[in-house]
Scaffold this motif. Structure first.
Motif, PDB file in Angstrom:
ATOM      1  N   LYS A  72       0.832  -1.197   0.000  1.00  0.00           N
ATOM      2  CA  LYS A  72       0.000   0.000   0.000  1.00  0.00           C
ATOM      3  C   LYS A  72       0.873   1.256   0.000  1.00  0.00           C
ATOM      4  O   LYS A  72       1.931   1.300   0.618  1.00  0.00           O
ATOM      5  N   TRP A  73       0.338   2.263  -0.682  1.00  0.00           N
ATOM      6  CA  TRP A  73       1.042   3.541  -0.746  1.00  0.00           C
ATOM      7  C   TRP A  73       0.599   4.451   0.390  1.00  0.00           C
ATOM      8  O   TRP A  73      -0.541   4.427   0.827  1.00  0.00           O
ATOM      9  N   THR A  74       1.527   5.298   0.849  1.00  0.00           N
ATOM     10  CA  THR A  74       1.215   6.442   1.720  1.00  0.00           C
ATOM     11  C   THR A  74       1.892   7.659   1.118  1.00  0.00           C
ATOM     12  O   THR A  74       2.761   7.541   0.235  1.00  0.00           O
ATOM     13  N   ASN A  75       1.517   8.839   1.576  1.00  0.00           N
ATOM     14  CA  ASN A  75       2.133  10.056   1.040  1.00  0.00           C
ATOM     15  C   ASN A  75       3.645  10.036   1.215  1.00  0.00           C
ATOM     16  O   ASN A  75       4.409  10.430   0.314  1.00  0.00           O
ATOM     17  N   LEU A  76       4.096   9.570   2.361  1.00  0.00           N
ATOM     18  CA  LEU A  76       5.527   9.599   2.642  1.00  0.00           C
ATOM     19  C   LEU A  76       6.286   8.625   1.752  1.00  0.00           C
ATOM     20  O   LEU A  76       7.355   8.961   1.215  1.00  0.00           O
ATOM     21  N   THR A  77       5.750   7.425   1.543  1.00  0.00           N
ATOM     22  CA  THR A  77       6.451   6.459   0.694  1.00  0.00           C
ATOM     23  C   THR A  77       6.456   6.894  -0.769  1.00  0.00           C
ATOM     24  O   THR A  77       7.403   6.620  -1.501  1.00  0.00           O
ATOM     25  N   ILE A  78       5.408   7.579  -1.202  1.00  0.00           N
ATOM     26  CA  ILE A  78       5.387   8.094  -2.580  1.00  0.00           C
ATOM     27  C   ILE A  78       6.514   9.090  -2.788  1.00  0.00           C
ATOM     28  O   ILE A  78       7.264   9.028  -3.773  1.00  0.00           O
ATOM     29  N   LEU A  79       6.658  10.038  -1.867  1.00  0.00           N
ATOM     30  CA  LEU A  79       7.719  11.044  -2.002  1.00  0.00           C
ATOM     31  C   LEU A  79       9.101  10.414  -1.939  1.00  0.00           C
ATOM     32  O   LEU A  79      10.034  10.876  -2.607  1.00  0.00           O
ATOM     33  N   ASN A  80       9.255   9.356  -1.160  1.00  0.00           N
ATOM     34  CA  ASN A  80      10.570   8.730  -1.004  1.00  0.00           C
ATOM     35  C   ASN A  80      10.937   7.833  -2.178  1.00  0.00           C
ATOM     36  O   ASN A  80      12.120   7.685  -2.500  1.00  0.00           O
ATOM     37  N   GLU A  81       9.956   7.242  -2.835  1.00  0.00           N
ATOM     38  CA  GLU A  81      10.266   6.208  -3.818  1.00  0.00           C
ATOM     39  C   GLU A  81      10.068   6.630  -5.264  1.00  0.00           C
ATOM     40  O   GLU A  81      10.622   6.010  -6.169  1.00  0.00           O
ATOM     41  N   ILE A  82       9.263   7.635  -5.542  1.00  0.00           N
ATOM     42  CA  ILE A  82       9.129   8.096  -6.930  1.00  0.00           C
ATOM     43  C   ILE A  82      10.341   8.967  -7.264  1.00  0.00           C
ATOM     44  O   ILE A  82      10.606   9.973  -6.583  1.00  0.00           O
TER      45      ILE A  82
END
Length: 498
Positions: A72-82
């Motif tokens: 599952k995505w969260t805002n924090l993981t999106i910013l870190n991984e994209i």
């Protein structure tokens, strides 16, 4: 089309509520692309304006990583991984509305209190090309483009110094435009920098179309005919003036840079003057001064002498003039105005027509119409020579706006000469000088170094000296650091093995 309004709803929202809120602003659904996705039971949306965003990067760097992840995505993981460095989280829908038209892509996970945004602006721009309005024989030929990023890159490449400042400003209320205030921190006068910054920040307009329009808003006297700020499409000219302590302005979507403060004599300077030997640079600069005088005075002087002061004409020339004007039914004033307007018509037609057609139109039209006017008795052949000299002189100026001002000033002088003769011309010259004495550019005197008199600046305005004598910057601009290099070291004789 985007309306000037704010969204009443606040985050968090469902995807339906978010899409409905955005559609209240973007009434044309094709303007905004709103795509819904579901990943591991989590709903999210990606939305942006398609035609101002690099769609390929959206697919490659945003959608593909989002849909391939096995967690599952969260805002924090999106910013870190994209893998995009421009990501940020926004807490207000009003911020989203402000940035969506600037080429940003947004990701919203249903129920979250923040929206993630990435800058993927697709800028349409032309490549670097040769300058058109400021043609040069010597020196770099590259010109500014409509891309502010490209122009800043060129200036950074020209001035490779940490001292160079590119200060970010914004102009325009309804349609903001990015502006850069360019100056050397250790050289430019702080008062000049602050004055220009304040004028830009205080400007209350809805939209600025181009840097030439912004220049008119910022000038000291907006109703004056003479330009008070210099403009250039040459990065080389722009960079040189910045290095001398002046302040520059670059505007998004404009291939023209603004330079201030400027003097009356700076509009007669060409970048090419520095690339040739000092003797040639001085001669051509003085030649432009003479050309300016010719462009203003020659035709009015002919009108005044033929109308009132014909006694000053040598007898043989007077006979020739009398014979050529014998069949002309108009007084010299109307005759001169007729030819001047004809020249302007040809010039304007040549500019507006395609390049090859325009050149042909100017040459053929001038020869055919001029010859026909003489044969039909509408004008004299001597006046054609006088007007042609005046027109050629007005085309010698490096600055297009300054040349236009000189051509316009010629008409009041022709009227004064036709009514009052030589006395009218002298009156016009006195009024012109008084007017120039009153002008300022960014608060600096317009006629410096003549007024106030600064003899040390003559070699930087009226003529040129060898480069080793130009060890100081122009004192009239009051730079923080007036010294460019050591004059004694530059003039020292060295042996070949040193």
């Amino acid at each position: 089309m985007r309306k000037k309004q704010q969204l009443s709803k606040k985050l968090p929202l469902t995807l339906d509520e978010l899409e409905q809120s955005l559609q209240e602003v973007f009434t044309n659904n094709s303007d905004l692309l709103f795509s819904r996705y579901q990943h591991y039971g989590k709903k999210f949306a990606v939305f942006y304006i398609p035609y101002i965003v690099e769609s390929g990067k959206v697919e490659e760097f945003i959608l593909s990583p989002l849909l391939k992840r096995e967690m599952k995505w969260t805002n924090l993981t999106i910013l870190n991984e994209i893998p995009l460095g421009s990501g940020e989280m926004l807490t207000s829908l009003d911020e989203v509305l402000e940035k969506v038209v600037k080429g940003q892509v947004f990701i919203y996970i249903e129920g979250e209190k923040k929206v993630i945004s990435y800058v993927l602006l697709n800028k349409e721009k032309r490549g670097l090309e040769k300058a058109e309005t400021e043609s040069l024989v010597l020196g770099p030929k590259i010109a500014f483009t409509e891309s502010l990023v490209t122009n800043m890159n060129i200036i950074r490449w020209k001035i490779r110094s940490n001292d160079l400042e590119l200060e970010e400003l914004v102009v325009g209320n309804s349609i903001p435009a990015d502006v850069r205030l360019v100056y050397m921190k250790s050289v430019a006068n702080e008062e000049d920098v602050q004055t220009m910054r304040q004028r830009i920040q205080d400007l209350d307009v809805d939209f600025v179309e181009d840097s030439t329009v912004l220049k008119q808003y910022l000038e000291d006297n907006t109703v004056n005919l003479f330009p008070q700020f210099n403009i250039t499409e040459l990065p080389d000219r722009f960079a040189y003036d910045i290095s001398q302590g002046k302040v520059g302005v670059l505007v998004e979507n404009s291939p023209i840079g603004i330079i201030a403060p400027s003097t009356f004599f700076s509009f007669l300077e060409s970048t090419e003057d520095r690339y040739m030997r000092w003797q040639g640079g001085s001669v051509f600069r003085i030649l432009r001064f003479i050309a300016m005088f010719f462009a203003i005075i020659v035709t009015p002087t002919y009108v005044a002498i033929v109308t009132y002061q014909y006694g000053v004409i040598p007898t043989q020339l007077l006979i020739s003039i009398g014979e050529s004007r014998a069949a002309v039914p108009f007084p010299p004033l109307l005759e001169a105005l007729l030819l001047e307007f004809l020249i302007e018509f040809l010039r304007e037609a040549g500019v507006r027509l395609p390049t090859k057609v325009g050149q042909t139109m100017g040459i053929v039209g001038g020869i055919v119409i001029g010859q026909a006017a003489v044969e039909t008795g509408l004008t004299s052949n001597i006046l054609i020579i006088v007007v042609a000299m005046s027109a050629l002189a007005s085309f010698t100026f490096p600055n297009y706006l300054f040349g236009t001002s000189v051509r316009i000033i010629r008409y009041p002088f022709i009227f004064l000469a036709g009514i009052f003769g030589i006395m009218g011309i002298m009156f016009g010259l006195c009024m012109l000088i008084i007017h120039l004495l009153r002008l300022t550019s960014l608060g600096r005197p317009y006629l410096v170094p003549l007024y106030p008199l600064r003899l040390k600046d003559f070699n930087k305005s009226l003529f040129r000296l060898p480069l080793q004598f130009e060890s100081k910057r122009m004192e009239a601009y009051r730079p923080k650091d007036a010294k460019r290099f050591s004059k004694s070291e530059a003039m020292k004789k060295r042996d070949i093995d040193e």
